[in-house]
Design a protein around this motif. Sequence first.
Motif, PDB file in Angstrom:
ATOM      1  N   ALA A 121      42.648  42.632  41.489  1.00 19.37           N
ATOM      2  CA  ALA A 121      42.884  43.461  40.381  1.00 19.37           C
ATOM      3  C   ALA A 121      43.131  42.492  39.753  1.00 19.37           C
ATOM      4  N   GLY A 122      43.496  41.407  39.884  1.00 20.14           N
ATOM      5  CA  GLY A 122      43.750  39.825  38.516  1.00 20.14           C
ATOM      6  C   GLY A 122      42.779  39.428  38.037  1.00 20.14           C
ATOM      7  N   THR A 123      41.222  39.500  38.968  1.00 18.84           N
ATOM      8  CA  THR A 123      40.287  39.390  39.187  1.00 18.84           C
ATOM      9  C   THR A 123      39.379  40.042  38.119  1.00 18.84           C
ATOM     10  N   ARG A 124      38.951  41.713  38.058  1.00 11.09           N
ATOM     11  CA  ARG A 124      38.553  42.624  37.314  1.00 11.09           C
ATOM     12  C   ARG A 124      39.062  42.153  36.328  1.00 11.09           C
ATOM     13  N   ARG A 125      40.746  42.494  35.839  1.00  9.74           N
ATOM     14  CA  ARG A 125      40.908  42.140  34.340  1.00  9.74           C
ATOM     15  C   ARG A 125      40.847  40.761  34.544  1.00  9.74           C
ATOM     16  N   ARG A 126      40.681  40.354  34.381  1.00 11.32           N
ATOM     17  CA  ARG A 126      40.203  39.387  33.444  1.00 11.32           C
ATOM     18  C   ARG A 126      38.527  38.972  33.326  1.00 11.32           C
ATOM     19  N   LEU A 127      38.137  39.751  33.622  1.00 10.88           N
ATOM     20  CA  LEU A 127      36.568  40.200  33.605  1.00 10.88           C
ATOM     21  C   LEU A 127      35.979  41.289  33.050  1.00 10.88           C
TER      22      LEU A 127
END
Length: 140
Positions: A121-127
């Motif tokens: 989820a953190g990766t998807r939010r940064r993207l």
Amino acid sequence: MVARLWRGTTLGVRVIAFDGDGLLLVRHTYVTGWHLPGGGVHAGETTEAAARRELLEETGYAADGAARFLGLYFNPLAAGRDHVAVYHMPASTPRRAFRANHEIAESGAFPLDRLPDGTTAGTRRRLAELFEGLPPSDRW
């Protein structure tokens, strides 16, 4: 509670980097999911230098050109004292072949519209913040 009194704040980095059109992601041996490459900042090291080092160590790719600092995020899940600096390095070049090790089980390059199952989820939010205009958060 005693550990919190004696341990200081931790600082890590994550890198949004590409191999052509593929976003570089890693899968760790000790936690589930696909993550942006990154890790801890060493004493005497800048966050940008740490981001470049971690990208190379974890994927075998070296960042080409300038890095863009995107933000500093608080990660409350890491004992309430972890902060993560995120950099965008849009171009990178393979410098060595990836080899699985005790920390990184797998590395890959994925189109943004076809991220692997388990991308965190953190990766998807940064993207989404970088590429879709999602308002930045201060939390990982």
